[in-house]
Scaffold this active site. Structure first.
Site, PDB file in Angstrom:
ATOM      1  N   HIS A   1      28.953  36.562  77.449  1.00 55.36           N
ATOM      2  CA  HIS A   1      28.770  36.584  76.003  1.00 55.36           C
ATOM      3  C   HIS A   1      27.728  35.573  75.535  1.00 55.36           C
ATOM      4  O   HIS A   1      27.554  35.342  74.348  1.00 55.36           O
ATOM      5  CB  HIS A   1      30.135  36.293  75.343  1.00 55.36           C
ATOM      6  CG  HIS A   1      30.228  36.625  73.905  1.00 55.36           C
ATOM      7  ND1 HIS A   1      30.466  35.676  72.932  1.00 55.36           N
ATOM      8  CD2 HIS A   1      30.111  37.805  73.250  1.00 55.36           C
ATOM      9  CE1 HIS A   1      30.500  36.253  71.749  1.00 55.36           C
ATOM     10  NE2 HIS A   1      30.295  37.535  71.906  1.00 55.36           N
TER      11      HIS A   1
ATOM     12  N   LYS B   1      24.104  33.667  74.704  1.00 57.30           N
ATOM     13  CA  LYS B   1      22.806  34.011  74.120  1.00 57.30           C
ATOM     14  C   LYS B   1      21.887  32.826  74.357  1.00 57.30           C
ATOM     15  O   LYS B   1      21.934  31.831  73.625  1.00 57.30           O
ATOM     16  CB  LYS B   1      22.910  34.281  72.618  1.00 57.30           C
ATOM     17  CG  LYS B   1      23.740  35.511  72.249  1.00 57.30           C
ATOM     18  CD  LYS B   1      25.173  35.185  72.009  1.00 57.30           C
ATOM     19  CE  LYS B   1      25.931  36.427  71.547  1.00 57.30           C
ATOM     20  NZ  LYS B   1      27.387  36.218  71.547  1.00 57.30           N
TER      21      LYS B   1
ATOM     22  N   ASP C   1       8.869  28.575  78.965  1.00 58.52           N
ATOM     23  CA  ASP C   1       7.941  27.595  79.568  1.00 58.52           C
ATOM     24  C   ASP C   1       8.607  26.248  79.865  1.00 58.52           C
ATOM     25  O   ASP C   1       7.937  25.204  79.855  1.00 58.52           O
ATOM     26  CB  ASP C   1       6.719  27.385  78.662  1.00 58.52           C
ATOM     27  CG  ASP C   1       5.744  28.551  78.721  1.00 58.52           C
ATOM     28  OD1 ASP C   1       5.860  29.369  79.654  1.00 58.52           O
ATOM     29  OD2 ASP C   1       4.864  28.639  77.845  1.00 58.52           O
TER      30      ASP C   1
ATOM     31  N   HIS D   1      29.246  36.104  61.244  1.00 62.09           N
ATOM     32  CA  HIS D   1      29.267  36.103  62.711  1.00 62.09           C
ATOM     33  C   HIS D   1      28.950  34.718  63.265  1.00 62.09           C
ATOM     34  O   HIS D   1      28.829  34.532  64.471  1.00 62.09           O
ATOM     35  CB  HIS D   1      28.263  37.134  63.241  1.00 62.09           C
ATOM     36  CG  HIS D   1      28.462  37.503  64.683  1.00 62.09           C
ATOM     37  ND1 HIS D   1      27.613  37.097  65.679  1.00 62.09           N
ATOM     38  CD2 HIS D   1      29.433  38.239  65.285  1.00 62.09           C
ATOM     39  CE1 HIS D   1      28.024  37.577  66.847  1.00 62.09           C
ATOM     40  NE2 HIS D   1      29.133  38.270  66.638  1.00 62.09           N
TER      41      HIS D   1
ATOM     42  N   LYS E   1      29.306  30.867  64.503  1.00 56.14           N
ATOM     43  CA  LYS E   1      30.316  30.157  65.290  1.00 56.14           C
ATOM     44  C   LYS E   1      29.945  28.680  65.312  1.00 56.14           C
ATOM     45  O   LYS E   1      29.187  28.245  66.186  1.00 56.14           O
ATOM     46  CB  LYS E   1      30.361  30.716  66.718  1.00 56.14           C
ATOM     47  CG  LYS E   1      30.432  32.257  66.793  1.00 56.14           C
ATOM     48  CD  LYS E   1      29.517  32.747  67.883  1.00 56.14           C
ATOM     49  CE  LYS E   1      29.256  34.221  67.846  1.00 56.14           C
ATOM     50  NZ  LYS E   1      30.316  35.125  67.616  1.00 56.14           N
TER      51      LYS E   1
ATOM     52  N   ASP F   1      33.604  15.723  60.455  1.00 56.17           N
ATOM     53  CA  ASP F   1      33.270  14.517  59.676  1.00 56.17           C
ATOM     54  C   ASP F   1      31.796  14.431  59.300  1.00 56.17           C
ATOM     55  O   ASP F   1      31.294  13.351  58.986  1.00 56.17           O
ATOM     56  CB  ASP F   1      33.656  13.249  60.461  1.00 56.17           C
ATOM     57  CG  ASP F   1      35.154  13.090  60.614  1.00 56.17           C
ATOM     58  OD1 ASP F   1      35.903  13.712  59.842  1.00 56.17           O
ATOM     59  OD2 ASP F   1      35.571  12.349  61.526  1.00 56.17           O
TER      60      ASP F   1
END
Length: 476
Positions: A215, A217, A222, A394, A396, A401
Site C-alpha cells: 500500500h 506510495k 536521481d 483520504h 493520513k 502538540d
C-alpha cells in the site's frame, strides 16, 4: 455415502482451522472475529480465512540477510550528531528511541520538505521532477490507474527511458490489477523501463497471497528527491468523482533523508524482481550526513510480513501517550486495534484535546458502518469527532502538540497497521507540524461535529448493523 464422507472431512478441516486461529498469536478480538466467520458462515468463511486471515509472520518476501543489508544502508547517510541529539531530547526522545529500537530506524535529515495537499499541485510537481530527471526514477504506488493521468505518467516515464534514464516501477498486483491485465505497461517496457507487479494476482479468488498488499506510495528521483504520502495515481485526485473532490496529503523532500525512501523502494524492488543486486550504486549520490543549516529530522518506519514488531501501531500508541496538549488525526478509514482506541480515549480523559477527522461519506458502506461502531466510546471519552463533507477525505496524518507529525500511506485500521506493507515518516520539526496543524484547522471549516447526544439517538437497526460490521473489522 459421499455426503457423509464430505461432511466428516469438512468438520475435520474446520476443527483444524479453529486450532490454527486459537494458536496463531492474534489478539483476542481478531481471534474472535475469525472464529465467528469460520463457524457461522459455512464454506465461505473457510475461504475467507484462507485468503485473508492467515498469519503473515512466516512469509519471506526476500531473503532475511539481504533485507538486513538494505535496511542498514541509510545509516551511512545519517547526521550522527542530529541522531544522538534527538534520541536524548526530553520531548522527542522517547518516541525516537522506540522507532530506533523496534524498527532500527536511524534519524535522517532532510534539507527541505514541501507539503502538498492538492492533487493537481502534487502531480504537477512530480511531473516536473520526472521531466528533469537525469539518471534514475524509482516509483512505487498501490494504484496506478489506466486513466488519463495514468497514461500521462506512463508516457512521460517511457520518454525518459528512451532518453537513457533508468526507470524502475513497482505497482501492487491487486491495487493496479486492471491496469496490469489491459497491457497498460507495454509502452514503458518497450521503451526500456523496468516494470514489475508486487505479488501479481493471476487467479483473484484463489490466490492465497491476495491479502498481503503493498500500500506504499514512494518515489525517488536521481537519489536527490523523494515523495511520500497518501496519494495514488488516479484521475479522481485532480477531477474528483461521485464522492466529490479527493483531499489528501503528500510531501516532497530533498537531502540525506532520501536514503530512507530509497531503502523502502529497494525492499519492494527486491521483492518484485526476486533477486539480489549491488546496493552501493543506489545510494552513491545521496548526501552522507550533511550538516544542513536547518535540518528537518525524520524517521521512516515500515511494517509488513517480515517485520518483527507492529511498529506503526506502536508508534501511534506512543505518540498518543506523550501528547501534552493536542492530537490531530485525519484518516479515511478508522477501525483501530484495541490498543490504539484505548490510547486515544486515555489521552482525551487526561485533558488532551483529541480531534479525529474522518469522511462524512465513505467509499464502502460496510467499512463506514464498522468505523461508526468505534465512535461512541471516543465521544464518551471527550474526543472531538469531525465528519469531513468537502469531498472524500483520504489524508493520513497525525499532528501531536503541533510539535511533530506522522504522515504516510497507513490508515488507522487493522489492515494498514497489521497486514499491509506501509510506510510512514515521523517528522520532528515544529515548523512543519504547525503548517500541517494550520491545514487541519482549514479542513475543519468543511466539517460538521458529532455530539454524543446526537449520536446516541441513532436507530436500533443502525446500531445492530454497526455491531455486525464491527465483527469484520480485522478483515476490512
Amino acid at each position: 455415502m459421499w455426503t457423509i464422507l464430505l461432511s466428516i472431512l469438512y468438520t475435520l478441516f474446520v476443527v483444524g482451522v479453529v486450532v490454527v486461529i486459537l494458536t496463531g498469536g492474534d489478539d483476542i478480538y481478531r481471534m474472535f472475529s475469525w472464529l465467528m466467520v469460520v463457524l457461522f458462515i459455512p464454506v465461505v468463511g473457510i475461504i475467507l480465512y484462507l485468503l485473508f486471515g492467515r498469519p503473515a509472520t512466516t512469509m519471506e518476501l526476500i531473503p532475511k540477510g539481504f533485507l538486513e543489508d538494505i535496511n542498514r544502508m541509510p545509516m551511512q547517510h545519517a547526521d550522527t550528531e542530529l541522531h544522538e541529539r534527538l534520541l536524548e531530547d526530553s520531548y522527542y526522545g522517547s518516541i525516537a528511541k522506540l522507532l530506533y529500537n523496534s524498527d532500527d530506524r536511524t534519524v535522517l535529515a532532510a534539507s527541505s520538505m514541501e507539503v502538498l495537499t492538492v492533487g493537481k499541485d502534487k502531480y504537477q510537481r512530480l511531473f516536473e521532477d520526472i521531466s528533469a530527471a537525469e539518471h534514475e526514477i524509482h516509483m512505487m504506488y498501490y494504484i496506478i490507474a489506466s486513466d488519463e493521468l495514468g497514461v500521462k505518467l506512463r508516457d512521460l516515464l517511457a520518454r525518459k527511458a528512451r532518453e537513457g534514464v533508468k526507470v524502475r516501477v513497482v505497482y501492487d498486483g491487486l491495487g493496479s490489477f486492471w491496469s496490469d491485465v489491459k497491457g497498460f505497461w507495454r509502452p514503458l517496457r518497450r521503451a526500456g523501463g523496468q516494470v514489475y507487479a508486487f505479488m501479481p494476482i493471476r487467479l483473484p479468488f484463489f490466490d492465497l497471497r491476495i491479502n498481503y498488499r503493498n500500500h506504499r506510495k514512494v518515489v525517488v528521483i536521481d537519489q536527490r528527491i523523494g515523495y511520500l504520502g497518501g496519494m495514488n495515481v488516479a484521475q479522481y485526485y485532480t477531477e474528483g468523482n461521485e464522492l466529490g473532490q479527493w483531499r489528501d496529503t503528500h510531501f516532497r523532500i530533498e537531502g540525506s533523508a532520501v536514503a530512507g525512501l530509497q531503502r523502502v523502494f529497494l525492499v519492494d524492488w527486491a521483492s518484485a524482481v526476486h533477486k539480489r543486486f549491488d546496493l552501493e550504486p543506489f545510494f552513491a549520490q545521496i548526501d552522507r550526513g550533511a550538516p544542513y543549516e536547518s535540518p528537518i529530522a525524520m524517521q521512516f518506519l515500515t511494517n509488513g510480513p517480515q517485520a518483527h514488531w507492529q511498529t506503526l501501531e506502536q508508534a501511534l500508541v506512543k505518540a498518543c501517550s506523550i501528547a501534552h496538549e493536542e492530537i490531530l488525526i485525519q484518516t479515511p478509514y478508522f477501525l483501530p486495534p484495541a490498543g490504539l482506541q484505548l490510547s486515544l480515549c486515555s489521552a482525551a480523559l487526561r485533558g488532551v484535546r483529541v480531534c479525529l477527522m474522518i469522511p462524512a461519506r465513505g467509499d464502502s458502506l460496510l467499512t463506514q458502518r464498522a468505523s461508526d461502531s468505534y465512535l461512541t466510546q471516543l465521544l464518551q471519552a471527550g474526543v472531538e469527532v469531525r465528519r469531513y463533507a468537502g469531498g472524500f477525505l483520504h489524508s493520513k496524518i497525525l499532528v501531536v502538540d503541533r510539535q511533530f507529525v506522522g504522515i504516510g500511506s497507513a490508515n488507522m485500521d487493522f489492515r494498514s497497521l497489521e497486514i499491509n506493507l506501509e510506510v510512514m515518516a515521523f517528522v520532528y520539526d515544529e515548523q512543519k507540524a504547525r503548517v500541517l496543524g494550520k491545514t487541519f484547522d482549514e479542513d475543519l471549516t468543511a466539517c460538521y461535529q458529532l455530539s454524543l447526544d446526537e449520536w446516541s439517538q441513532r436507530s436500533l437497526w443502525r446500531r445492530i448493523l454497526e455491531a455486525i460490521a464491527r465483527l469484520f473489522s480485522p478483515l476490512l
